[in-house]
Design an enzyme around this catalytic site. Structure first.
Site, PDB file in Angstrom:
ATOM      1  N   VAL A 105      42.212  38.095  38.357  1.00  0.00           N
ATOM      2  CA  VAL A 105      41.219  37.865  39.398  1.00  0.00           C
ATOM      3  C   VAL A 105      40.186  38.967  39.250  1.00  0.00           C
ATOM      4  CG1 VAL A 105      42.691  36.613  41.035  1.00  0.00           C
ATOM      5  CG2 VAL A 105      42.612  39.108  41.108  1.00  0.00           C
ATOM      6  N   SER A 106      38.984  38.727  39.746  1.00  0.00           N
ATOM      7  CA  SER A 106      37.882  39.659  39.494  1.00  0.00           C
ATOM      8  C   SER A 106      37.886  40.914  40.350  1.00  0.00           C
ATOM      9  CB  SER A 106      36.544  38.938  39.677  1.00  0.00           C
ATOM     10  OG  SER A 106      36.454  37.888  38.744  1.00  0.00           O
TER      11      SER A 106
END
Length: 184
Positions: A8-9
């Site tokens: 995930v970022s």
């Protein structure tokens, strides 16, 4: 072994959806990064790349979770292939053990990179429009408490640069930029 890779970022984003998928697929080991996919220098990705061995299968939810540009994607998959490791992207149904799978990997990798470029372009356009309307001021500058005192002590030789950076919790580039602007 089935090895799952999740990304995930940001720290705030949730990995549960990807974790459920990996559990459903019977993944034996899981590596999770909370970092941008703009490059392959992610701690858990690097650990996974070191760990995998011949006969393993690396499974990702989608190509965009593994790499954000075609070059990184192809280099990572080439490294896996060189170790005798299979790569599967669940969303795109890509299996690199076949010529068609390798071709599709390249196509989907290029599409993922194009999508990323469109996102960045829209972001730049949105920021420009907001600036034009006076609604976007940019990121607030980092001003740690005691900045002027610590820089004075550093300039006086009472602290090393490393000690000053540690006290202020600043990176070297930020510290020196602030010290340069500080009139003293």
């Amino acid at each position: 072994m089935k090895i799952g890779y999740i990304r995930v970022s940001t720290q705030e984003q949730n990995t549960i959806r990807q974790e459920i998928l990996m559990e459903r697929l019977g993944v034996d080991d899981l590596y999770i990064d909370r970092a941008s996919g703009k490059n392959a220098q992610r701690p858990e990705l690097q650990k996974m790349m070191e760990y995998v061995r011949k006969g393993d299968t690396v499974i990702v939810e989608s190509i965009s979770r593994f790499a954000r540009n075609t070059r990184d994607l192809l280099e990572l998959v080439e490294r896996l292939t060189g170790k005798g490791v299979e790569f599967i992207s669940q969303k795109e149904a890509i299996d690199t053990t076949t010529p068609t799978g390798k071709f599709m990997l390249t196509v989907f990798g290029a599409v993922a990179e194009l999508e990323r470029e469109y996102i960045l372009q829209r972001q730049r356009e949105g920021i420009a429009a907001a600036k034009g309307q006076g609604r976007y001021k940019g990121r607030k500058p980092i001003e740690p408490p005691g900045l002027d005192m610590v820089i004075r002590r550093w300039r006086a030789g009472e602290l090393t640069a490393a000690e000053a950076m540690r006290k202020l919790d600043l990176s070297p580039s930020t510290f020196y930029r602030k010290a340069k602007r500080f009139a003293g």
